[in-house]
Design a protein around this motif. Structure first.
Motif, PDB file in Angstrom:
ATOM      1  N   ILE A   1       0.811  -1.207   0.000  1.00 27.20           N
ATOM      2  CA  ILE A   1       0.000   0.000   0.000  1.00 27.20           C
ATOM      3  C   ILE A   1       0.853   1.270   0.000  1.00 27.20           C
ATOM      4  CG2 ILE A   1      -0.244   0.242   2.491  1.00 27.20           C
ATOM      5  CD1 ILE A   1      -3.256   0.811   1.892  1.00 27.20           C
ATOM      6  N   MET A   2       2.092   1.170   0.450  1.00 24.76           N
ATOM      7  CA  MET A   2       2.991   2.316   0.476  1.00 24.76           C
ATOM      8  C   MET A   2       3.691   2.526  -0.869  1.00 24.76           C
ATOM      9  SD  MET A   2       2.500   3.493   3.424  1.00 24.76           S
ATOM     10  CE  MET A   2       3.787   4.672   3.636  1.00 24.76           C
ATOM     11  N   GLY A   3       3.441   1.623  -1.827  1.00 28.35           N
ATOM     12  CA  GLY A   3       4.022   1.776  -3.152  1.00 28.35           C
ATOM     13  C   GLY A   3       5.302   0.998  -3.376  1.00 28.35           C
ATOM     14  N   ARG A   4       5.752   0.241  -2.379  1.00 24.56           N
ATOM     15  CA  ARG A   4       6.958  -0.567  -2.551  1.00 24.56           C
ATOM     16  C   ARG A   4       6.629  -1.734  -3.484  1.00 24.56           C
ATOM     17  NH1 ARG A   4       9.019  -3.799   2.427  1.00 24.56           N
ATOM     18  NH2 ARG A   4       7.162  -4.884   1.776  1.00 24.56           N
ATOM     19  N   HIS A   5       7.438  -1.920  -4.502  1.00 27.87           N
ATOM     20  CA  HIS A   5       7.177  -2.943  -5.510  1.00 27.87           C
ATOM     21  C   HIS A   5       8.376  -3.876  -5.577  1.00 27.87           C
ATOM     22  CE1 HIS A   5       5.960  -3.936  -9.919  1.00 27.87           C
ATOM     23  NE2 HIS A   5       5.590  -4.846  -9.073  1.00 27.87           N
ATOM     24  N   GLU A   6       8.174  -5.133  -5.251  1.00 30.68           N
ATOM     25  CA  GLU A   6       9.223  -6.143  -5.339  1.00 30.68           C
ATOM     26  C   GLU A   6       8.885  -7.050  -6.511  1.00 30.68           C
ATOM     27  OE1 GLU A   6      10.278  -8.105  -1.677  1.00 30.68           O
ATOM     28  OE2 GLU A   6       9.453  -6.439  -0.529  1.00 30.68           O
ATOM     29  N   VAL A   7       9.839  -7.210  -7.416  1.00 31.42           N
ATOM     30  CA  VAL A   7       9.607  -7.965  -8.639  1.00 31.42           C
ATOM     31  C   VAL A   7      10.419  -9.253  -8.613  1.00 31.42           C
ATOM     32  CG1 VAL A   7       9.782  -7.902 -11.153  1.00 31.42           C
ATOM     33  CG2 VAL A   7       9.233  -5.823  -9.905  1.00 31.42           C
ATOM     34  N   GLY A   8       9.809 -10.343  -9.037  1.00 33.76           N
ATOM     35  CA  GLY A   8      10.516 -11.610  -9.197  1.00 33.76           C
ATOM     36  C   GLY A   8      10.984 -12.234  -7.900  1.00 33.76           C
ATOM     37  N   ILE A   9      10.148 -12.239  -6.884  1.00 38.20           N
ATOM     38  CA  ILE A   9      10.514 -12.847  -5.606  1.00 38.20           C
ATOM     39  C   ILE A   9      10.667 -14.347  -5.826  1.00 38.20           C
ATOM     40  CG2 ILE A   9       9.719 -13.324  -3.264  1.00 38.20           C
ATOM     41  CD1 ILE A   9       8.263 -10.637  -3.402  1.00 38.20           C
ATOM     42  N   SER A  10      11.825 -14.884  -5.455  1.00 34.72           N
ATOM     43  CA  SER A  10      12.041 -16.311  -5.687  1.00 34.72           C
ATOM     44  C   SER A  10      12.670 -17.020  -4.501  1.00 34.72           C
ATOM     45  CB  SER A  10      12.933 -16.513  -6.921  1.00 34.72           C
ATOM     46  OG  SER A  10      14.191 -15.923  -6.705  1.00 34.72           O
TER      47      SER A  10
END
Length: 103
Positions: free
Chosen positions: A67-76
């Motif tokens: 909700i704060m806008g933090r975007h994590e891509v490709g969590i593996s």
């Protein structure tokens, strides 16, 4: 007469817009999203199990947007993918680096 041409053109444009909006409204759009609301400050641990029998493991990835806008891509690091046989039987865990299986 010019007035009649303008009226007919506007009528055809309105009919086209009406039909296109109606088709858009009646068509089904499939969208897959999952939203989780949590308290501020802290990470939420999620456990889920999904099966996609006809797609290879290398195609799927997990992205997180809070909700704060933090975007994590490709969590593996904490995602475990299990390869399946054509009959749906487990073949072993998908190895992210080599693409093979780990038993």
């Amino acid at each position: 007469t010019p007035g009649a041409v303008i009226s007919i053109t506007c009528g055809i444009a309105m009919l086209f817009l009406l039909v296109s909006e109606l088709v858009s409204f009646l068509s089904l759009a499939e969208k897959s999203e999952m939203f989780v609301q949590q308290e501020e400050g802290g990470k939420l641990r999620l456990h889920f199990n999904m099966t996609f029998p006809k797609m290879p493991c290398c195609v799927y990835s997990l992205d997180v947007l809070d909700i704060m806008g933090r975007h994590e891509v490709g969590i593996s690091a904490t995602v475990h993918k299990m390869r399946l046989s054509p009959k749906g039987e487990p073949l072993g865990e998908y190895n992210q680096t080599g693409g093979g299986t780990r038993d």
